[in-house]
Design a protein around this motif. Structure first.
Motif, mmCIF file in Angstrom:
data_model
loop_
_atom_site.group_PDB
_atom_site.id
_atom_site.type_symbol
_atom_site.label_atom_id
_atom_site.label_comp_id
_atom_site.label_asym_id
_atom_site.label_seq_id
_atom_site.Cartn_x
_atom_site.Cartn_y
_atom_site.Cartn_z
ATOM 1 N N HIS A 231 0.863 -1.185 0.000
ATOM 2 C CA HIS A 231 0.000 0.000 0.000
ATOM 3 C C HIS A 231 0.895 1.229 0.000
ATOM 4 N N TYR A 232 0.517 2.218 -0.798
ATOM 5 C CA TYR A 232 1.439 3.342 -1.030
ATOM 6 C C TYR A 232 1.591 4.254 0.173
ATOM 7 N N VAL A 233 0.646 4.218 1.095
ATOM 8 C CA VAL A 233 0.787 5.015 2.321
ATOM 9 C C VAL A 233 1.271 4.143 3.476
ATOM 10 N N VAL A 234 0.467 3.141 3.834
ATOM 11 C CA VAL A 234 0.741 2.434 5.090
ATOM 12 C C VAL A 234 2.047 1.647 5.028
ATOM 13 N N ALA A 235 2.247 0.883 3.960
ATOM 14 C CA ALA A 235 3.431 0.007 3.896
ATOM 15 C C ALA A 235 4.723 0.813 3.760
ATOM 16 N N ILE A 236 4.622 2.038 3.266
ATOM 17 C CA ILE A 236 5.831 2.846 3.034
ATOM 18 C C ILE A 236 6.109 3.772 4.215
ATOM 19 N N GLN A 237 5.056 4.367 4.770
ATOM 20 C CA GLN A 237 5.280 5.248 5.928
ATOM 21 C C GLN A 237 5.453 4.445 7.219
ATOM 22 N N ARG A 238 4.883 3.225 7.257
ATOM 23 C CA ARG A 238 5.055 2.347 8.419
ATOM 24 C C ARG A 238 5.482 0.952 7.955
ATOM 25 N N PRO A 239 6.707 0.846 7.423
ATOM 26 C CA PRO A 239 7.173 -0.463 6.927
ATOM 27 C C PRO A 239 7.311 -1.508 8.037
ATOM 28 N N ASP A 240 7.297 -1.031 9.290
ATOM 29 C CA ASP A 240 7.443 -1.939 10.432
ATOM 30 C C ASP A 240 6.155 -2.688 10.763
ATOM 31 N N LEU A 241 5.012 -2.238 10.262
ATOM 32 C CA LEU A 241 3.755 -2.904 10.615
ATOM 33 C C LEU A 241 3.623 -4.246 9.896
ATOM 34 N N GLY A 267 17.655 7.107 -5.351
ATOM 35 C CA GLY A 267 16.757 7.995 -6.094
ATOM 36 C C GLY A 267 16.187 7.381 -7.363
ATOM 37 N N ILE A 268 16.089 6.044 -7.371
ATOM 38 C CA ILE A 268 15.650 5.367 -8.600
ATOM 39 C C ILE A 268 14.128 5.340 -8.717
ATOM 40 N N SER A 269 13.656 5.229 -9.953
ATOM 41 C CA SER A 269 12.232 5.072 -10.176
ATOM 42 C C SER A 269 11.825 3.651 -9.792
ATOM 43 N N VAL A 270 10.582 3.534 -9.329
ATOM 44 C CA VAL A 270 10.070 2.256 -8.831
ATOM 45 C C VAL A 270 8.778 1.920 -9.550
ATOM 46 N N ALA A 271 8.613 0.646 -9.912
ATOM 47 C CA ALA A 271 7.320 0.124 -10.374
ATOM 48 C C ALA A 271 6.823 -0.837 -9.308
ATOM 49 N N GLY A 272 5.636 -0.600 -8.781
ATOM 50 C CA GLY A 272 5.082 -1.455 -7.727
ATOM 51 C C GLY A 272 3.766 -2.071 -8.169
ATOM 52 N N PHE A 273 3.661 -3.374 -8.042
ATOM 53 C CA PHE A 273 2.483 -4.111 -8.547
ATOM 54 C C PHE A 273 1.177 -3.615 -7.929
ATOM 55 N N HIS A 274 1.235 -3.187 -6.658
ATOM 56 C CA HIS A 274 0.011 -2.740 -5.975
ATOM 57 C C HIS A 274 0.021 -1.245 -5.658
ATOM 58 N N TYR A 282 8.598 7.257 -6.768
ATOM 59 C CA TYR A 282 9.903 7.382 -6.110
ATOM 60 C C TYR A 282 9.685 7.286 -4.606
ATOM 61 N N VAL A 283 10.742 6.967 -3.894
ATOM 62 C CA VAL A 283 10.673 6.922 -2.431
ATOM 63 C C VAL A 283 11.539 8.039 -1.887
ATOM 64 N N VAL A 293 6.343 9.087 -3.619
ATOM 65 C CA VAL A 293 6.143 10.259 -4.477
ATOM 66 C C VAL A 293 5.726 9.738 -5.852
ATOM 67 N N PRO A 294 4.464 9.903 -6.218
ATOM 68 C CA PRO A 294 4.017 9.350 -7.501
ATOM 69 C C PRO A 294 4.778 9.955 -8.672
ATOM 70 N N HIS A 295 5.018 9.136 -9.672
ATOM 71 C CA HIS A 295 5.628 9.593 -10.924
ATOM 72 C C HIS A 295 4.761 10.687 -11.547
ATOM 73 N N SER A 296 5.403 11.748 -12.007
ATOM 74 C CA SER A 296 4.621 12.730 -12.778
ATOM 75 C C SER A 296 5.047 12.638 -14.246
ATOM 76 N N TYR A 297 6.170 13.297 -14.609
ATOM 77 C CA TYR A 297 6.603 13.207 -16.001
ATOM 78 C C TYR A 297 8.070 12.792 -16.150
ATOM 79 N N GLN A 298 8.718 12.464 -15.022
ATOM 80 C CA GLN A 298 10.160 12.203 -15.060
ATOM 81 C C GLN A 298 10.548 11.168 -16.126
ATOM 82 N N LEU A 299 9.701 10.137 -16.254
ATOM 83 C CA LEU A 299 10.045 9.038 -17.164
ATOM 84 C C LEU A 299 9.670 9.341 -18.607
#
Ligand SMILES: [Zn+2]
Length: 301
Positions: A231-241, A267-274, A282-283, A293-299
């Motif tokens: 999950h883009y919020v919970v799993a990233i802001q609280r990876p310990d849960l 600083g690499i771009s990330v593709a996440g299945f969910h 980006y993270v 940080v959602p991709h905007s136009y970087q790619l």
């Protein structure tokens, strides 16, 4: 006459250049699930998860859960990472309503690819939403593909030892769908190359042998982390849960922290299945933890 109400319309295909490669993220399907809590963090952390949701402008009671495979055309080979849900929910009574019907083949066609064009199918791990699109009615969906499968993951499901109760049916599916592909599969471990420019990364935890992949062409890099963070919020802001669908919960926490640290540091771009469609971003470090940080136009540049 007033214009007719048309309802929602959302993008399901996103394609960009990564150096000399074409990369596309293709949404196979999505479901609306109830409750970030207790799935993330259990009852003990319910209040924190609800507060986190509110602070990030999302509901705690319902969340969108997309299934987004990545396909890479290296110019020499067409490499598909995971196959979505396929027709599992139609073929198995107990999955009805739990997994959506997969649309991957139709959407691959919109992106210019027929199933016969897929040269390599890479399985990041063996959960149903990743292996479901391999077969339809017992027939191979990608008839010309060779398969690349993590050795640790394959051994776990194939042997069937220490499979927790909640994954027993998953194991049945794996034995039925994936094990018969062994004679046309290559088994890899972290650090191994799939094709030139694509290398496996240890992401064990969410499943016993989950693999992420570094994809690199002409100095441009993308990390396809599969289900490292769900999950883009919970799993990233609280990876310990702890997350209920993680098979080895402690190892999944360590993996999330290691991979998030790497993604933020490099600083690499990330593709996440969910991750929210197009599943790219980006993270960054924020408040002692991380933020998506959602991709905007970087790619696109
Ligand atoms: Zn998944």
């Amino acid at each position: 006459m007033p214009a007719k109400l048309q309802g929602e319309m959302q993008p399901t295909i996103y394609r960009f250049k990564l150096g000399g490669f074409d990369v596309a993220t293709i949404m196979d399907s999505k479901v609306i699930r109830s409750g970030l809590t207790p799935s993330f963090g259990g009852e003990a952390h319910a209040a924190e998860v609800k507060a986190l949701a509110a602070a990030n402008h999302i509901e705690a009671d319902r969340y969108e859960h997309p299934f987004t495979p990545t396909v890479v055309n290296t110019g020499k080979e067409l490499v598909l990472f995971d196959t979505g849900c396929g027709s599992l929910s139609a073929e198995h009574e107990r999955l009805k309503g739990r997994l959506p019907p997969g649309q991957l083949v139709a959407r691959l066609a919109q992106a210019g690819y027929q199933p016969e064009d897929v040269d390599v199918v890479v399985l990041t791990h063996g959960h149903p939403d990743h292996i479901g699109g391999l077969t339809k009615g017992g027939q191979l969906v990608f008839p010309n593909a060779r398969y690349v499968i993590g050795a640790t993951e394959f051994d776990f499901w194939n042997k069937g030892e220490n499979v927790r109760e909640a994954r027993k049916f998953n194991r049945e599916l794996y034995v039925k769908i994936v094990v018969p592909l062994a004679n046309r599969a290559t088994f890899i471990k972290p650090g191994d190359e799939v094709v030139s420019g694509i290398t496996a990364v240890d992401a064990f935890g969410h499943s016993p042998g989950l693999l992420a992949f570094h994809i690199e062409s002409e100095g441009k890099r993308l990390l396809a982390w599969a289900d490292t963070c769900n999950h883009y919020v919970v799993a990233i802001q609280r990876p310990d849960l702890h997350l209920d669908v993680d098979d080895d919960k402690e190892k999944a926490v360590l993996t999330r922290k290691r991979v998030l640290d790497m993604a933020a540091t490099e600083g690499i771009s990330v593709a996440g299945f969910h991750m929210p469609f197009p599943g790219l971003g980006y993270v960054e470090r924020a408040g002692g933890t991380y933020r998506w940080v959602p991709h905007s136009y970087q790619l696109n540049l």
